[in-house]
Each structure stands twice: as structure tokens, then as C-alpha cells.
Write an enzyme that holds these catalytic residues in place. Structure first.
Site, PDB file in Angstrom:
ATOM      1  N   GLU A   1       5.363 -11.319  -5.551  1.00  0.00           N
ATOM      2  CA  GLU A   1       4.397 -11.557  -6.629  1.00  0.00           C
ATOM      3  C   GLU A   1       4.875 -11.055  -7.985  1.00  0.00           C
ATOM      4  O   GLU A   1       4.326 -11.437  -9.009  1.00  0.00           O
ATOM      5  CB  GLU A   1       3.040 -10.922  -6.271  1.00  0.00           C
ATOM      6  CG  GLU A   1       2.980  -9.395  -6.296  1.00  0.00           C
ATOM      7  CD  GLU A   1       3.504  -8.734  -5.013  1.00  0.00           C
ATOM      8  OE1 GLU A   1       4.241  -9.392  -4.250  1.00  0.00           O
ATOM      9  OE2 GLU A   1       3.191  -7.551  -4.783  1.00  0.00           O
TER      10      GLU A   1
ATOM     11  N   LYS B   1      -9.370 -13.362 -16.299  1.00  0.00           N
ATOM     12  CA  LYS B   1      -9.569 -13.564 -17.737  1.00  0.00           C
ATOM     13  C   LYS B   1      -9.056 -14.924 -18.212  1.00  0.00           C
ATOM     14  O   LYS B   1      -9.725 -15.599 -18.992  1.00  0.00           O
ATOM     15  CB  LYS B   1      -8.843 -12.449 -18.492  1.00  0.00           C
ATOM     16  CG  LYS B   1      -9.244 -12.317 -19.927  1.00  0.00           C
ATOM     17  CD  LYS B   1     -10.536 -11.558 -20.004  1.00  0.00           C
ATOM     18  CE  LYS B   1     -10.926 -11.179 -21.386  1.00  0.00           C
ATOM     19  NZ  LYS B   1     -12.100 -10.280 -21.355  1.00  0.00           N
TER      20      LYS B   1
ATOM     21  N   GLY C   1     -18.079 -10.520 -27.194  1.00  0.00           N
ATOM     22  CA  GLY C   1     -16.832 -10.575 -26.434  1.00  0.00           C
ATOM     23  C   GLY C   1     -16.746 -11.876 -25.649  1.00  0.00           C
ATOM     24  O   GLY C   1     -17.737 -12.596 -25.522  1.00  0.00           O
ATOM     25  N   VAL C   2     -15.548 -12.141 -25.127  1.00  0.00           N
ATOM     26  CA  VAL C   2     -15.314 -13.410 -24.443  1.00  0.00           C
ATOM     27  C   VAL C   2     -16.194 -13.556 -23.205  1.00  0.00           C
ATOM     28  O   VAL C   2     -16.803 -14.612 -22.976  1.00  0.00           O
ATOM     29  CB  VAL C   2     -13.829 -13.507 -23.991  1.00  0.00           C
ATOM     30  CG1 VAL C   2     -13.538 -14.861 -23.398  1.00  0.00           C
ATOM     31  CG2 VAL C   2     -12.904 -13.200 -25.138  1.00  0.00           C
ATOM     32  N   ASP C   3     -16.280 -12.493 -22.410  1.00  0.00           N
ATOM     33  CA  ASP C   3     -16.929 -12.633 -21.108  1.00  0.00           C
ATOM     34  C   ASP C   3     -18.418 -12.951 -21.230  1.00  0.00           C
ATOM     35  O   ASP C   3     -18.915 -13.885 -20.590  1.00  0.00           O
ATOM     36  CB  ASP C   3     -16.718 -11.369 -20.269  1.00  0.00           C
ATOM     37  CG  ASP C   3     -15.250 -11.015 -20.140  1.00  0.00           C
ATOM     38  OD1 ASP C   3     -14.412 -11.914 -20.354  1.00  0.00           O
ATOM     39  OD2 ASP C   3     -14.931  -9.861 -19.839  1.00  0.00           O
ATOM     40  N   SER C   4     -19.120 -12.182 -22.054  1.00  0.00           N
ATOM     41  CA  SER C   4     -20.560 -12.459 -22.150  1.00  0.00           C
ATOM     42  C   SER C   4     -20.784 -13.806 -22.842  1.00  0.00           C
ATOM     43  O   SER C   4     -21.743 -14.522 -22.523  1.00  0.00           O
ATOM     44  CB  SER C   4     -21.304 -11.324 -22.853  1.00  0.00           C
ATOM     45  OG  SER C   4     -20.852 -11.154 -24.173  1.00  0.00           O
TER      46      SER C   4
ATOM     47  N   HIS D   1       8.594  -7.675  -2.968  1.00  0.00           N
ATOM     48  CA  HIS D   1       7.358  -8.138  -3.612  1.00  0.00           C
ATOM     49  C   HIS D   1       7.554  -9.519  -4.240  1.00  0.00           C
ATOM     50  O   HIS D   1       8.052  -9.610  -5.363  1.00  0.00           O
ATOM     51  CB  HIS D   1       6.925  -7.138  -4.694  1.00  0.00           C
ATOM     52  CG  HIS D   1       6.366  -5.876  -4.120  1.00  0.00           C
ATOM     53  ND1 HIS D   1       5.047  -5.738  -3.769  1.00  0.00           N
ATOM     54  CD2 HIS D   1       6.958  -4.703  -3.806  1.00  0.00           C
ATOM     55  CE1 HIS D   1       4.842  -4.538  -3.269  1.00  0.00           C
ATOM     56  NE2 HIS D   1       5.989  -3.886  -3.277  1.00  0.00           N
TER      57      HIS D   1
ATOM     58  N   CYS E   1       5.434  -5.973   1.783  1.00  0.00           N
ATOM     59  CA  CYS E   1       5.760  -4.546   1.702  1.00  0.00           C
ATOM     60  C   CYS E   1       5.030  -3.761   2.803  1.00  0.00           C
ATOM     61  O   CYS E   1       5.300  -3.960   3.979  1.00  0.00           O
ATOM     62  CB  CYS E   1       5.460  -4.012   0.305  1.00  0.00           C
ATOM     63  SG  CYS E   1       6.250  -2.432   0.008  1.00  0.00           S
ATOM     64  N   TYR E   2       4.072  -2.897   2.464  1.00  0.00           N
ATOM     65  CA  TYR E   2       3.340  -2.202   3.529  1.00  0.00           C
ATOM     66  C   TYR E   2       2.714  -3.217   4.486  1.00  0.00           C
ATOM     67  O   TYR E   2       2.680  -3.009   5.704  1.00  0.00           O
ATOM     68  CB  TYR E   2       2.242  -1.303   2.928  1.00  0.00           C
ATOM     69  CG  TYR E   2       1.371  -0.654   3.990  1.00  0.00           C
ATOM     70  CD1 TYR E   2       1.806   0.484   4.662  1.00  0.00           C
ATOM     71  CD2 TYR E   2       0.139  -1.209   4.350  1.00  0.00           C
ATOM     72  CE1 TYR E   2       1.026   1.067   5.653  1.00  0.00           C
ATOM     73  CE2 TYR E   2      -0.644  -0.640   5.340  1.00  0.00           C
ATOM     74  CZ  TYR E   2      -0.194   0.502   5.992  1.00  0.00           C
ATOM     75  OH  TYR E   2      -0.958   1.067   6.974  1.00  0.00           O
TER      76      TYR E   2
ATOM     77  N   GLY F   1       0.859  -1.184   0.000  1.00  0.00           N
ATOM     78  CA  GLY F   1       0.000   0.000   0.000  1.00  0.00           C
ATOM     79  C   GLY F   1       0.886   1.221   0.000  1.00  0.00           C
ATOM     80  O   GLY F   1       2.070   1.128   0.318  1.00  0.00           O
TER      81      GLY F   1
ATOM     82  N   SER G   1     -22.444  -9.667 -26.400  1.00  0.00           N
ATOM     83  CA  SER G   1     -21.769  -8.641 -27.188  1.00  0.00           C
ATOM     84  C   SER G   1     -20.870  -9.253 -28.246  1.00  0.00           C
ATOM     85  O   SER G   1     -20.413  -8.578 -29.157  1.00  0.00           O
ATOM     86  CB  SER G   1     -20.913  -7.783 -26.262  1.00  0.00           C
ATOM     87  OG  SER G   1     -19.838  -8.562 -25.755  1.00  0.00           O
TER      88      SER G   1
END
Ligand code: XMP
Length: 511
Positions: free
Chosen positions: A170, A366, A224-227, A168, A81-82, A54, A222
Site C-alpha cells: 500500500e 476526504k 468547512g468542506v465536510d459540513s 507493504h 506484514c503482521y 500491526g 462551519s
């Protein structure tokens, strides 16, 4: 199922931490530090807690803090970190500016013997980004690593299973970061790696069969991938009680609307209503040249068309949306700054009388959504589709939009995609590539005659998250064939230019 809580103190890498944990087949969720209490953490039965980074210093008046009771719940904690400084602060340590000053970027990490560092060499590279560090260790803690500037680069209280790292783990610059996270999750916390997409699909289908029994659900498809993945998943659960509306605004890529219809109607037998609303959208966009106004007009028109269509269907109980985890976090569920909401159907619930919203992908990243899509049998071309803005080609036709300009752009864009797809294997292609029709005409010469045609720009970018992007180094041969074909095949285009601007300072889209 074991769950990991990522307690969000506003760090910029929080989503990345969740992805790293999920990569180990463990379910991770991010919750803002002020939206959960120590007691709730215990009740929810999390197997591990990670305190994120943070931007604050723990002594700032407005610094995000947490109830020290969390230290005695018996749930292991890793502070990053924080989060590391906060952990030490809550346990009674002293934090302050590091003696040798701030540390930003790569640093040499010297690690001691510790369960956190099993399989990590004594000397390795880590990624630091801090002003403060832990100056005095809290009781029960000892230092397990240092760097040149930071004597307490990692700290541990093995008895209470409390660990902190100033660096970090990650980010990929920390050479053994994933190993350190694995050590924490599996050796220290003893979690079981049991989060996988096959189970997720089965559990979701079962859940929605139960929760949506007898209900009719509407979804805006739409392309798109998500819908698409949300539709495929819900279709498996409730069949024909899922009704999808696909509004064709006439600003999709060449042949795309037909491809979407074919994929869903013929292949999946989905209840699909296609609304050909091209004329309405072009009428609405007539004379609109300002980019934000284009977005707004299209968004409003979309809602009007969708709502009118939905009303024809009689009673609909629920609205389904393809919201995914980063959307949830970006729209303010996390503690970091709200970035931007690209949600194209965000205004729908307000205008239609639905009893509720179903968001089957709300907890997925995703890449997880793509995996679900493939497992459900969606075509790979759709699952790996590039992002495409909701307002479509409207934001790639600079200035006024007409059907003629749309046709020109569709042709140029199709050529660009054909050439890149033919020349480069999937793994070497840019993450997003498209043509832009500029409003700029220029002089050319063709067959001894003067021409005065449009300028098409090629945009191709490489990026992980679309928040920043580098312009892609497309091979010159590919650029040459694209340019030759566009100027030969698309009448009225007399010049092709290549956009060599990264984001920032430019955005990916031109408008
Ligand atoms: P920018 O242009 O903001 O684009 O650098 C970042 C990514 O977002 C996509 N994009 C949009 N997607 N509605 C969307 O659904 C929009 O209005 C929109 N604007 C940009 C863009 O294609 C890129 O992938």
C-alpha cells in the site's frame, strides 16, 4: 456491490490500504479484529479480506489473533506484514525473527510466477518493516517471492486463495504495490469495480428521503468542506426540512462569513440561520491566553449559542454532522492508537434532545467528499478550501485576543493568501498556508520615524495527512511581496518572519 473488509490489527497504514482499494472503485471498510467474527464476515458477504499490519509478534500474549475458521470460509485473504504472519500462523506455519535480522526500508523483491504478480517484473523494489517473518510455511502454501533477508517475502495457497506479503504493497515506495493489490482484488477475488460517487449520491439521496421522511434535521455549518458537503447532500434529499445554523464567532478569515452565507443562502436556497455571536465570543475570550483554554472556551460557547438557537426552532428530530471516515477511525473505531479528535461539534448531541444523528459522509475519505461536493455543485473554492481550525483565528493570535488584533491578522492573512494564490497554480500551492499574529513587538523604522509594531509569522506546510508536515519552500519573490505588502498595508505590523519548522517537532498551528 462488492465489498472488501480490511481487518484491522493495529497497523499504521490501515487507512492507506482502504484508500488504495477505493482508488480501484471498490468499497472498502476497516473493522477492528475484535469487533467482528468469522461468522459475521461470511454473513456480511465480503468479497475479499485484507489482514493489516500491526506492531505485535504473533506469539506475544497480547497479540491480536483471529478465529482460524476464517481460512475455510472460501473468502480470499491477503495478509500484509503482521497480517501475513498471522495468516501463516493460523494456517499452522512457524513465525520467528528473520535469520538475517530485521528489515526496514527499501528491499529488492524477487517475484516468482503467481497470480499475485501478474504484470510485476521479476525484480522490483518493495518496502519492508519487520522483525519477524514466516520461517516454516503452513501446509498447502508455497513461497512466491523473496528478498535478501527474507526467504518467504510472499506466500500463497492458490487453491484456498490465501495470500500473504511480508512487505507493504500500500505504500508508494513499493514500486508495483498497486498492481499487486489490483491482482488480488480483480484476478484472485474477481470483484467488480462498481463503487463511484455518482451512485453514492443517488443512493444516499434515496435513502435519506426514505429514512428522514417527515423529519426535521439540524446541521451546524462551519464553512468547512465536510459540513458543507453534508448540508448540500441532505438538502437534495429533504429540502427545507434541513435547517442549518452557522455560528459566526468573529474569528473566521477576512470576508469568509459573508461568503459562506452567500454560497448557501443565495446559491442553494438553503434554510440558513446565521448567528452573529462575535461579541459573546470576544467577551468569553477576554483575558484568556492559554491555547487549550481558548479551544475549550470557544467549544463551550459554541455549544451554548447553538443550543439556544436550536431551541427556538421547536421540535427537531435529528442532528446531522459532517463526520468523515478518518474521523470515525481516529476516534477509536480502529485498533491503532487514538490520535486526536478535532471534532468541533462533538459535544452537541449531549445537550440537545435529538432522536438520532445523521452522518451522510461517515464512510467517505476526504477526496471522495470533495468529489461529492463538486458533483452537487458546490463552488470549487469551498470544496478545495484549506483546513481551518474550529477555534479559528483564536489559535493564530498568540496571547490575549482582541477585535483589533483579529483585524490585523485578517488583513495580513488575506494578503498572504492573495499573493500565494496569484503566484502559484493550485497544484503548486502548499497544502495549508496562513499568517500568525505573534505577541512579540519589535522596533522598526518607517519614514524616518521609529515604530514598535507586531511581528507577523508566515506558516506554509506541505503534507498528505496533516499528521506530519514539511515547511514549504515558498519562492523568495513571493515571500518578498508578502512581506512588503503586509508591512506597508497593515499598520502596527513592523516585521514579518517565516516559520521554517516541520511537524514534528512543531505542530502546524502555533497554538
Ligand atoms: P496541528 O496544529 O495539530 O494541526 O499540527 C493539524 C491540522 O489540524 C488543524 N487543527 C484543528 N482543526 N480544530 C480543528 O478543527 C482544532 O482545534 C484544530 N487544531 C489544529 C490544523 O489547522 C491543521 O490542518
Amino acid at each position: 456491490m462488492d465489498r472488501v473488509l480490511i481487518l484491522d490489527f493495529g497497523g499504521q497504514y490501515n487507512l492507506l490500504i482502504a484508500r488504495r482499494v477505493r482508488a480501484e472503485h471498490l468499497y472498502a471498510e476497516i473493522v477492528r479484529y475484535d469487533r467482528i467474527t468469522a461468522e459475521q464476515i461470511q454473513q456480511a458477504g465480503y468479497g475479499a479480506v485484507i489482514f493489516t499490519g500491526g506492531p505485535n509478534s504473533v506469539y506475544d500474549e497480547t497479540a491480536p489473533r483471529f478465529d482460524p475458521a476464517i481460512l475455510s470460509l472460501g473468502v480470499p485473504i491477503l495478509g500484509i506484514c503482521y497480517g501475513n504472519q498471522l495468516l501463516a500462523y493460523l494456517a499452522g506455519g512457524r513465525i520467528g525473527p528473520a535469520g538475517a535480522g530485521s528489515e526496514f526500508g527499501k528491499a529488492g523483491l524477487v517475484a516468482e510466477d503467481s497470480p499475485l504478480f501478474t504484470g510485476v517484473p521479476a525484480r522490483s523494489v518493495c518496502w519492508m518493516s519487520h522483525n519477524d517473518s514466516v520461517l516454516t510455511l503452513p501446509q498447502g502454501f508455497h513461497s512466491i517471492a523473496h528478498t535478501e533477508a527474507c526467504p518467504n517475502a510472499a506466500i500463497a495457497d492458490d487453491d484456498r486463495r490465501l495470500y500473504g506479503v511480508q512487505f507493504h504493497p500500500e505504500v508508494s515506495h513499493t514500486a508495483f504495490g498497486q498492481q499487486i493489490l489490483r491482482n488480488f482484488l480483480f484476478s484472485v477475488c474477481r470483484l467488480q469495480a462498481d463503487w463511484n460517487m455518482e451512485d453514492f449520491i443517488e443512493q444516499s439521496i434515496e435513502r435519506y428521503r426514505r429514512e428522514l421522511a417527515g423529519k426535521r434535521v439540524l446541521l451546524a455549518l462551519s464553512g468547512g468542506v465536510d459540513s458543507a458537503v453534508a448540508a448540500a447532500l441532505l438538502h437534495r434529499a429533504i429540502g427545507d426540512r434541513l435547517i442549518c445554523i452557522f455560528v459566526d464567532h468573529g474569528l473566521l478569515r477576512k470576508d469568509e462569513a459573508d461568503a459562506i452565507e452567500a454560497a448557501f443562502r443565495s446559491r442553494f436556497g438553503l434554510q440558513l440561520i446565521r448567528v452573529n455571536a462575535e461579541e459573546r465570543f470576544f467577551a468569553r475570550l477576554n483575558g484568556v491566553t492559554e491555547p487549550e483554554q481558548k479551544r475549550k472556551s470557544i467549544g463551550e460557547e459554541f455549544i451554548t449559542v447553538f443550543a439556544a438557537e436550536a431551541k427556538k426552532l421547536g421540535t427537531i428530530d435529528m442532528l446531522a454532522q459532517g463526520t468523515i471516515y478518518p474521523d470515525v477511525i481516529e476516534s477509536g473505531a480502529g485498533a491503532s492508537a487514538v490520535i486526536k479528535s478535532h471534532h468541533n461539534v462533538g459535544g452537541l448531541p449531549a445537550v440537545l434532545p435529538f432522536a438520532g444523528i445523521v452522518e451522510p459522509l461517515r464512510n467517505l475519505f476526504k477526496d471522495e467528499v470533495r468529489e461529492v461536493g463538486l458533483r452537487l455543485g458546490l463552488p470549487a473554492g469551498l470544496v478545495y478550501r484549506q483546513p481551518f481550525p474550529g477555534p479559528g483565528l483564536a489559535v493564530r493570535i498568540l496571547g490575549a485576543i482582541t477585535p483589533e488584533k483579529r483585524d490585523l491578522l485578517q488583513q495580513a492573512d488575506a494578503i498572504l493568501r492573495e499573493e500565494i494564490d496569484a503566484a502559484l497554480p493550485l497544484t503548486e500551492r502548499p497544502n495549508q498556508y496562513f499568517a500568525v499574529l505573534t505577541d512579540q513587538r519589535s522596533v522598526g523604522v518607517m519614514g524616518d520615524a521609529r515604530t514598535y509594531g507586531y511581528t507577523v509569522a508566515i506558516r506554509a506546510v506541505s503534507t498528505d495527512d496533516f499528521m506530519t508536515a514539511a515547511w514549504s519552500r515558498l519562492p523568495f519573490d513571493v515571500l518578498e511581496s508578502v512581506s512588503t505588502r503586509i508591512t506597508n498595508e497593515v499598520r502596527q505590523v513592523s516585521r514579518v518572519v517565516y516559520d521554517i519548522t516541520s511537524k514534528p517537532p512543531a505542530t502546524v498551528e502555533w497554538e
